[in-house]
Design a protein around this motif. Structure first.
Motif, PDB file in Angstrom:
ATOM      1  N   ALA A  88       2.357   6.295 -12.405  1.00  0.00           N
ATOM      2  CA  ALA A  88       0.882   6.341 -12.415  1.00  0.00           C
ATOM      3  C   ALA A  88       0.284   4.947 -12.585  1.00  0.00           C
ATOM      4  N   VAL A  89       1.043   4.058 -13.235  1.00  0.00           N
ATOM      5  CA  VAL A  89       0.535   2.698 -13.445  1.00  0.00           C
ATOM      6  C   VAL A  89       1.062   1.751 -12.370  1.00  0.00           C
ATOM      7  N   ALA A  90       2.362   1.879 -12.066  1.00  0.00           N
ATOM      8  CA  ALA A  90       3.005   0.897 -11.179  1.00  0.00           C
ATOM      9  C   ALA A  90       2.535   1.024  -9.730  1.00  0.00           C
ATOM     10  N   VAL A  91       2.369   2.257  -9.234  1.00  0.00           N
ATOM     11  CA  VAL A  91       2.016   2.421  -7.813  1.00  0.00           C
ATOM     12  C   VAL A  91       0.627   1.843  -7.508  1.00  0.00           C
ATOM     13  N   PRO A  92      -0.431   2.185  -8.290  1.00  0.00           N
ATOM     14  CA  PRO A  92      -1.739   1.562  -8.001  1.00  0.00           C
ATOM     15  C   PRO A  92      -1.707   0.038  -8.183  1.00  0.00           C
ATOM     16  N   LEU A  93      -0.916  -0.431  -9.176  1.00  0.00           N
ATOM     17  CA  LEU A  93      -0.839  -1.882  -9.395  1.00  0.00           C
ATOM     18  C   LEU A  93      -0.220  -2.562  -8.170  1.00  0.00           C
ATOM     19  N   ILE A 119      -1.294   9.034  -6.493  1.00  0.00           N
ATOM     20  CA  ILE A 119      -0.072   9.293  -7.272  1.00  0.00           C
ATOM     21  C   ILE A 119      -0.425  10.014  -8.581  1.00  0.00           C
ATOM     22  N   TRP A 120      -1.693   9.912  -8.998  1.00  0.00           N
ATOM     23  CA  TRP A 120      -2.112  10.567 -10.248  1.00  0.00           C
ATOM     24  C   TRP A 120      -2.051  12.091 -10.144  1.00  0.00           C
ATOM     25  N   LEU A 121      -1.834  12.551  -8.911  1.00  0.00           N
ATOM     26  CA  LEU A 121      -1.593  13.982  -8.694  1.00  0.00           C
ATOM     27  C   LEU A 121      -0.440  14.469  -9.574  1.00  0.00           C
ATOM     28  N   LEU A 122       0.470  13.539  -9.904  1.00  0.00           N
ATOM     29  CA  LEU A 122       1.628  13.918 -10.732  1.00  0.00           C
ATOM     30  C   LEU A 122       1.256  14.115 -12.200  1.00  0.00           C
ATOM     31  N   LYS A 123       0.155  13.497 -12.640  1.00  0.00           N
ATOM     32  CA  LYS A 123      -0.173  13.518 -14.070  1.00  0.00           C
ATOM     33  C   LYS A 123      -0.280  14.928 -14.664  1.00  0.00           C
ATOM     34  N   PRO A 124      -0.977  15.871 -13.984  1.00  0.00           N
ATOM     35  CA  PRO A 124      -1.062  17.208 -14.586  1.00  0.00           C
ATOM     36  C   PRO A 124       0.307  17.881 -14.742  1.00  0.00           C
ATOM     37  N   LEU A 125       1.315  17.416 -13.975  1.00  0.00           N
ATOM     38  CA  LEU A 125       2.639  18.044 -14.097  1.00  0.00           C
ATOM     39  C   LEU A 125       3.347  17.605 -15.374  1.00  0.00           C
ATOM     40  N   GLY A 154     -10.099  10.990 -11.014  1.00  0.00           N
ATOM     41  CA  GLY A 154      -9.515   9.928 -10.196  1.00  0.00           C
ATOM     42  C   GLY A 154      -9.307  10.392  -8.758  1.00  0.00           C
ATOM     43  N   LEU A 155      -8.783  11.609  -8.592  1.00  0.00           N
ATOM     44  CA  LEU A 155      -8.491  12.100  -7.236  1.00  0.00           C
ATOM     45  C   LEU A 155      -9.790  12.342  -6.454  1.00  0.00           C
ATOM     46  N   LEU A 156     -10.829  12.832  -7.160  1.00  0.00           N
ATOM     47  CA  LEU A 156     -12.123  13.022  -6.480  1.00  0.00           C
ATOM     48  C   LEU A 156     -12.684  11.672  -6.034  1.00  0.00           C
ATOM     49  N   ALA A 157     -12.509  10.658  -6.896  1.00  0.00           N
ATOM     50  CA  ALA A 157     -12.991   9.314  -6.539  1.00  0.00           C
ATOM     51  C   ALA A 157     -12.215   8.784  -5.333  1.00  0.00           C
TER      52      ALA A 157
END
Ligand code: CMP
Length: 353
Positions: A79-84, A101-107, A21-24
């Motif tokens: 991860a869902v609310a911010v892109p929405l 914001i998906w940068l947070l997912k690996p944490l 996602g971040l690369l995209a």
């Protein structure tokens, strides 16, 4: 109720989706990417968002919102609310940027970040001390640079904030070179500030490295303590001796079927079984279960291993090296005698050859 499949996205899949996602997101900021490729990347983002959406539903419906899980739930919601929200309210140009914001997912599942937070919290006083030294040196260096250079280079050192920029880049030894002292005194000051910077960063690194080491040791100690408590033999130990034994035992988990020690090999350690069982491959195989120990015969006598021992089930072991066995013998002659007596009995029961 069975767990919903998407509530259980594994940590590595979470990381993989976030990286894709971040690369995209990064690629979509390139104006050259247009047409079908841009559309495909946007679809990829939409797909990842949908998976994260299902994961969030799974997390909220199936799993209980315990206090421990709150950070993970908060990350899933963001991860869902911010892109929405970006899709609904942001301009088309910037919509995909909010997927960052998906940068947070690996944490989400990371134990490392929890460890780091604990280290920073434990070392906060020392870190604050070094940070204040940094601030003091920064201010003094800017003041001195301002006084020395302001008349020579009024456009670069004409105010304290300008001199502060020079001091920060010099103290961090980055040295962009956009502001350079011209006078002799200014250059001497520059040299001193660089040396102070190296010292301060070394101190920061030292405090963090020691903090990590201490925290990892503390966690190992707590885990070993729980394992040692499961071995009845050690319940005979005084608290002080127990602390030493806990420090010297090394935990190890062996999968079912794996060989732990082989007949004829040299043996410099013995093993205590915390959980699971092993098979001693004597002519009539013997099963040893939790609370038992093995590998003591070679350790005590220095002779090669008398039998091959393999894991009958997945087995959790604590191993004790010969130097630590000497320590245990001096701390608790009673336990050492039990181990020696067992070794004598087993030697009697094991045919030579
Ligand atoms: P060691 O000889 O170091 O390595 C193999 C281990 O198998 C041995 O120590 C004992 O701990 C264990 N062992 C050998 N013979 C027996 C036996 N008869 N009963 C139980 N355990 C044994």
């Amino acid at each position: 109720m069975p767990a919903m499949p998407f509530s259980k996205i594994s940590a590595s899949l979470n990381v993989l989706l976030a990286v894709m996602g971040l690369l995209a997101v990064a690629a979509l900021t390139t104006p050259k990417i247009a047409g079908d490729v841009r559309f495909a990347l946007e679809m990829l983002l939409a797909g990842i968002w949908a998976i994260y959406g299902l994961q969030l539903i799974g997390t909220l419906i199936i799993r209980q919102a315990t206090r421990d899980r709150m950070p993970a739930i908060a990350i899933d919601v963001l991860a869902v609310a911010v892109p929405l929200a970006a899709f609904l309210f942001a301009g088309h140009r910037d919509q995909s940027l909010y997927c960052a914001i998906w940068l947070l997912k690996p944490l989400r599942e990371s134990t490392f970040f929890r460890l780091m937070a604990r280290v920073i919290s434990n070392e906060r006083r020392n870190l604050a001390g070094v940070t204040s030294v940094f601030g003091i040196i920064l201010f003094c260096a800017s003041l001195a640079a301002y006084l020395i250079e302001r008349d020579i280079q009024p456009d670069r050192f004409g105010s304290m904030p300008q001199a502060m920029w020079w001091a920060v880049t010099t103290l961090s030894t980055t040295g962009y070179g956009d502001e350079i002292p011209q006078s002799f005194a200014g250059r001497v000051l520059g040299g001193l500030v660089m040396m102070c910077g190296i010292g301060i960063f070394a101190l920061w690194a030292g405090i963090l490295a020691t903090g990590f080491y201490e925290e990892v040791r503390r966690q190992d100690f707590v885990r070993n303590w729980q394992l040692v408590a499961a071995v009845p033999l050690f319940q005979k130990l005084e608290p002080a001796a127990l602390v030493e034994v806990v420090r010297s035992l090394r935990p190890r988990v062996v999968p079912a079927g794996a060989v732990i020690c082989r007949k004829g090999d040299r043996g410099d350690q013995m093993y205590f079984i915390v959980e699971g069982s092993v098979i001693v491959q004597t002519p009539s195989p013997i099963e040893l279960g939790s609370g038992s120990f093995f590998g003591e015969m070679a350790l005590i006598s220095g002779a090669p291993r008398s039998a091959t021992v393999s894991a009958a089930t997945e087995v959790s072991l604590l191993s004790l090296y010969s130097v630590d066995f000497q320590m245990l013998s001096s701390r608790s002659p009673e336990i050492a005698e039990i181990i020696r007596k067992t070794a004598r009995e087993r030697r009697g029961a094991t045919p030579e050859g």
